[in-house]
Structure formats: C-alpha cells, structure tokens
Design an enzyme around this catalytic site. Structure first.
Site, PDB file in Angstrom:
ATOM      1  N   CYS A 170      -6.993  -0.084  -8.022  1.00 34.17           N
ATOM      2  CA  CYS A 170      -6.403   1.247  -7.863  1.00 34.17           C
ATOM      3  C   CYS A 170      -5.131   1.440  -8.688  1.00 34.17           C
ATOM      4  O   CYS A 170      -4.538   2.518  -8.661  1.00 34.17           O
ATOM      5  CB  CYS A 170      -6.146   1.509  -6.391  1.00 34.17           C
ATOM      6  SG  CYS A 170      -7.643   1.284  -5.400  1.00 34.17           S
ATOM      7  N   HIS A 310       1.694   5.784  -3.149  1.00 34.33           N
ATOM      8  CA  HIS A 310       0.290   5.360  -3.172  1.00 34.33           C
ATOM      9  C   HIS A 310      -0.403   5.940  -1.933  1.00 34.33           C
ATOM     10  O   HIS A 310      -1.518   6.431  -2.037  1.00 34.33           O
ATOM     11  CB  HIS A 310       0.204   3.841  -3.209  1.00 34.33           C
ATOM     12  CG  HIS A 310      -1.174   3.319  -3.453  1.00 34.33           C
ATOM     13  ND1 HIS A 310      -1.918   3.698  -4.543  1.00 34.33           N
ATOM     14  CD2 HIS A 310      -1.935   2.450  -2.752  1.00 34.33           C
ATOM     15  CE1 HIS A 310      -3.097   3.081  -4.508  1.00 34.33           C
ATOM     16  NE2 HIS A 310      -3.128   2.320  -3.434  1.00 34.33           N
ATOM     17  N   LYS A 341      -3.119  12.099  -1.916  1.00 36.61           N
ATOM     18  CA  LYS A 341      -4.399  11.564  -1.428  1.00 36.61           C
ATOM     19  C   LYS A 341      -4.813  12.221  -0.113  1.00 36.61           C
ATOM     20  O   LYS A 341      -5.987  12.136   0.277  1.00 36.61           O
ATOM     21  CB  LYS A 341      -4.323  10.053  -1.260  1.00 36.61           C
ATOM     22  CG  LYS A 341      -4.277   9.263  -2.565  1.00 36.61           C
ATOM     23  CD  LYS A 341      -4.339   7.770  -2.304  1.00 36.61           C
ATOM     24  CE  LYS A 341      -4.282   6.959  -3.590  1.00 36.61           C
ATOM     25  NZ  LYS A 341      -2.937   6.913  -4.182  1.00 36.61           N
ATOM     26  N   HIS A 346      -8.887   9.144  -2.199  1.00 34.61           N
ATOM     27  CA  HIS A 346      -8.422   8.053  -3.053  1.00 34.61           C
ATOM     28  C   HIS A 346      -9.385   7.896  -4.229  1.00 34.61           C
ATOM     29  O   HIS A 346     -10.528   7.489  -4.055  1.00 34.61           O
ATOM     30  CB  HIS A 346      -8.354   6.767  -2.228  1.00 34.61           C
ATOM     31  CG  HIS A 346      -7.640   5.645  -2.912  1.00 34.61           C
ATOM     32  ND1 HIS A 346      -7.230   5.714  -4.220  1.00 34.61           N
ATOM     33  CD2 HIS A 346      -7.279   4.408  -2.468  1.00 34.61           C
ATOM     34  CE1 HIS A 346      -6.623   4.584  -4.550  1.00 34.61           C
ATOM     35  NE2 HIS A 346      -6.657   3.779  -3.509  1.00 34.61           N
TER      36      HIS A 346
END
Length: 418
Positions: A170, A310, A341, A346
């Site tokens: 990722c 993130h 997200k 994601h």
C-alpha cells in the site's frame, strides 16, 4: 548522475480514476461533499461464502475513452486505470508526449501497483485448470506483471528515461512519486510520470484478505463501512482505481510555460522490521518516515497544516495517530488529520497516488475533505479528523502517509504554488 545543486520539483498535471469519480474534478467535488464510493460488489458474484461482500468500485469507467478495442483486450483493468490517469495528467500538463525538440531520455515513468493484474491471473488460471495449458493466453504474463503499466505508459508516449515499477504493497505509489521526485532533483530526468493503479476487487483477493480478517464485514451498510478513527471500525473496504502526477524540474516547467500546481518538497521512507502485516506499537517506522520527509523539506512540525493519514479503518489507525503525535507534538492537536479512505475505500498500491493528489488539492484550495462515517469516539484517536464535514483553512505544508504490508512506510511532503 549530475552533481549540480538539487533541483526543485513541481507538479504540472494530475489525473484520477476513483470510486467516487473518473476524473480529478469529479473525484474532488465528491470528496468535499463527503460522498461514499461504497456499495455491494458487482464485479463478481460475492455469495454468502464471502465474509466481505462490499467494496468501493470504480463506476461507469469506459476504457475505450482511452484505448483501442484491441488494446482493451490486452490490458488488465489495472493498466486501463493507469493509462486513463496518465492521459488526464498529461492533458492537464499540456504534454501529449515528448515535445518537438525534447529529449525522450529526459522523460521517465515510475508507476506502482501492489498486486498488478490479479484479475487476469484468476481468469487465466481458470482456463489452465478447465481447458489445459494450451488455452492460456500468450498475453497472460505481460497483462499480469505489476511493472507492465510503467512499460505501457513509456511505450504509449515515447518516454525513454528512468522507467520501473514500485511494488511495496500500500506504499507502492507513494514510493513511485517520491522516487520520481528524487530522479528529477538529482538530474536524471526533467519530467517524470509517477503514480499507481490497482484493480483487486476479485474473488481471490477478497478470499485472501477476508481470511486475514482485514476487511470490514459491515455488509448491510456498504457506504458506512469504512470508518477510520471511529472506535467501531472493523476493517478496511477495498477500493480500486489509479492516480498519476506529472513532475518536472522547476526550470523545465518554467521554460515551457507550464502551469505549476504545487511542489513536492519532502520524501521519507522506512521499514518497521517488525511484522508481516501489523505496525509496531507507537509506529516507530511511521514516525521515522514522517521525520525524514520533514527534514528533506527543511521544515519543522510547526510548518505542518494537514496530514492525509493512511487511516485504513483498522486497528492501525490508533498507532498512526500516536505516531503523528510523537512527530508533531502539540501541533498535532492544531491541524486536521484526514482519511479520504472513508469515502474511496483502500486502493492498496494506488492509495498513495490518490492521496498525494488530494493533499495537493488541499494545499491549492484550502478545502479539506471530511473523514466520514464517524460514530463512536476512540480515546486513542483524539485528533481533529474533520468528522463534521469539509474543513477550510490555509494549508502551507501537507504530509501524506502510506504504509504497506511488510512494514513499508512512505511519507510525502508538499506545498501549493503561489
């Protein structure tokens, strides 16, 4: 490699294909509005055997807008997203390839993908099992390998400079953008196409992530399932799409009269060296990447106005929050920390590119997309996440974090352009 003073690296084009829009402007408008891209899976028959039956799919995307029919058959969905995002970014940058008189060896491509053409892999594996090895497509390997998007982009537009793929789960496309910035900064290229794409809403991918208990099972509420930093988060929601940026040296952009959209000023990268999927308590690796990005940018915590986290809607949200607090100190409580997200899901290897573009748009506009689907406060996630809707404030310096399975961490620092 040149030993001249490091060059400033600016952004002149951006392109997106996302679960909330098939171009940059639509995606941006939907993010500011707090629109979820979540819904039931339509790409395959997700029976009740699948613990997770929801995702953030790209909707209404027509690869024929960017590719010929024959090319569509020979490009996995992941590469279709890549070509589309790059075509958009080049158009915004005013480039349709190497300009007349330009040197193609000064134009490069770094494009990431965590998994590559997994849809093609699954399809061709079924052919192998059901019909035998002679029925497997001769295009199977070049459609599947994760580096093929970088290759296809260079072939399509004639870019013969640095060219490779980053594959770091990722963190893949954040690494792609950071590496591309370094190639320009140190004189290896004048223009770099960078970003990433992912197309993993497939049975095998869902089976694997579900077996790990990584995915949300909030199947009765697909639009509300991705809820970063909320105490009742229960896993991430899979997304798909692609994002691309055009990076140039400041001198090259100014010489051709390009419109400058922003500047990449910092890049940090590190390893957790801890666990195959989980970050260490306290997020030491994430901290190191953020500090490295700030040092690279010659900036201090006081300069940071926004962090695109993130923020996956997993237990790691609390660890990232702690890492942000350790790096920024009291400044962490004065800024907005957001997770887009919550709306896009994601995008795995493409997440870093999408979120770098979001961060540049935040710097350009002073508008910060909300983190939607908040319901229950988590005492370990005690920062300002814009749960109440779009936030507005001047953003001079933004950080965007990307962390991948295997313990790969990347952080990009960027500024708008005055």
């Amino acid at each position: 490699m040149s030993h001249e003073a490091p060059k400033r690296v600016v952004v002149t084009g951006m392109g997106l294909v996302s679960p909330v829009g098939n171009d940059l402007q639509t995606t941006w408008d939907q993010l500011l509005a707090g629109t979820s891209g979540g819904g039931p899976i339509t790409h395959f028959d997700a029976t009740e055997d699948f613990a997770c039956r929801i995702g953030c799919e790209v909707k209404g995307f027509d690869p024929l807008d960017y590719l010929e029919k024959r090319e569509v058959r020979r490009h996995d969905r992941v590469s279709q997203f890549a070509v589309a995002a790059v075509a958009q970014a080049l158009e915004q940058a005013g480039l349709q390839g190497v300009p007349d008189g330009g040197d193609p060896e000064r134009f490069g491509v770094i494009f990431g993908s965590g998994i590559g053409g997994i849809g093609t892999f699954e399809e061709q594996h079924r052919k192998l099992i059901e019909k035998g090895p002679n029925r497997v497509s001769p295009f199977f390997i070049p459609m599947f390998i994760p580096d093929i998007s970088a290759g296809l982009i260079s072939i399509r537009w004639g870019f013969r400079g640095p060219n490779y793929a980053t594959v770091s789960a990722c963190a893949s496309s954040a690494h792609a953008i950071g590496d591309a910035m370094r190639h320009i900064r140190h004189g290896d290229a004048d223009v770099m196409v960078a970003g990433g794409a992912e197309a993993t809403i497939t049975p095998m991918t869902y089976a694997g992530f579900s077996s790990m208990k990584a995915l949300s099972t909030r199947n009765d509420d697909p639009s509300g399932a991705s809820r970063p930093f909320s105490a009742d988060r229960d896993g991430f929601v899979m997304g798909e799409g692609g994002g691309a940026v055009i990076l140039e040296s400041l001198e090259h952009a100014e010489a051709r009269g390009a419109t400058i959209l922003g500047e990449i000023v910092g890049y940090g990268l590190s390893a957790d060296a801890f666990h195959i999927t989980a970050p260490p308590p306290g997020g030491a690796g994430a901290q190191h990447a953020m500090r490295m990005a700030l040092k690279y940018a010659n900036a201090s915590p006081a300069d940071v106005d926004y962090v695109n986290a993130h923020g996956t809607s997993t237990m790691a949200d609390a660890i990232e929050t702690e890492a942000i607090k350790q790096v920024l100190g009291g400044r962490a409580y004065e800024i907005v920390v957001g997770s887009t997200k919550s709306m896009t899901g994601h995008l795995l290897g493409a997440a870093g590119a999408l979120e770098a573009i979001v961060s540049l748009m935040v710097c350009r506009t002073g508008k910060i997309p909300p983190t939607i689907n908040f319901s229950t406060a988590d005492p370990e996630c005690d920062l300002e996440y814009a749960h109440g809707g779009m936030a507005e404030r001047e953003v001079g310096l933004a950080l965007t974090n990307s962390f991948g399975f295997g313990g790969h961490n990347a952080c990009l620092a960027m500024r708008g352009w005055d």
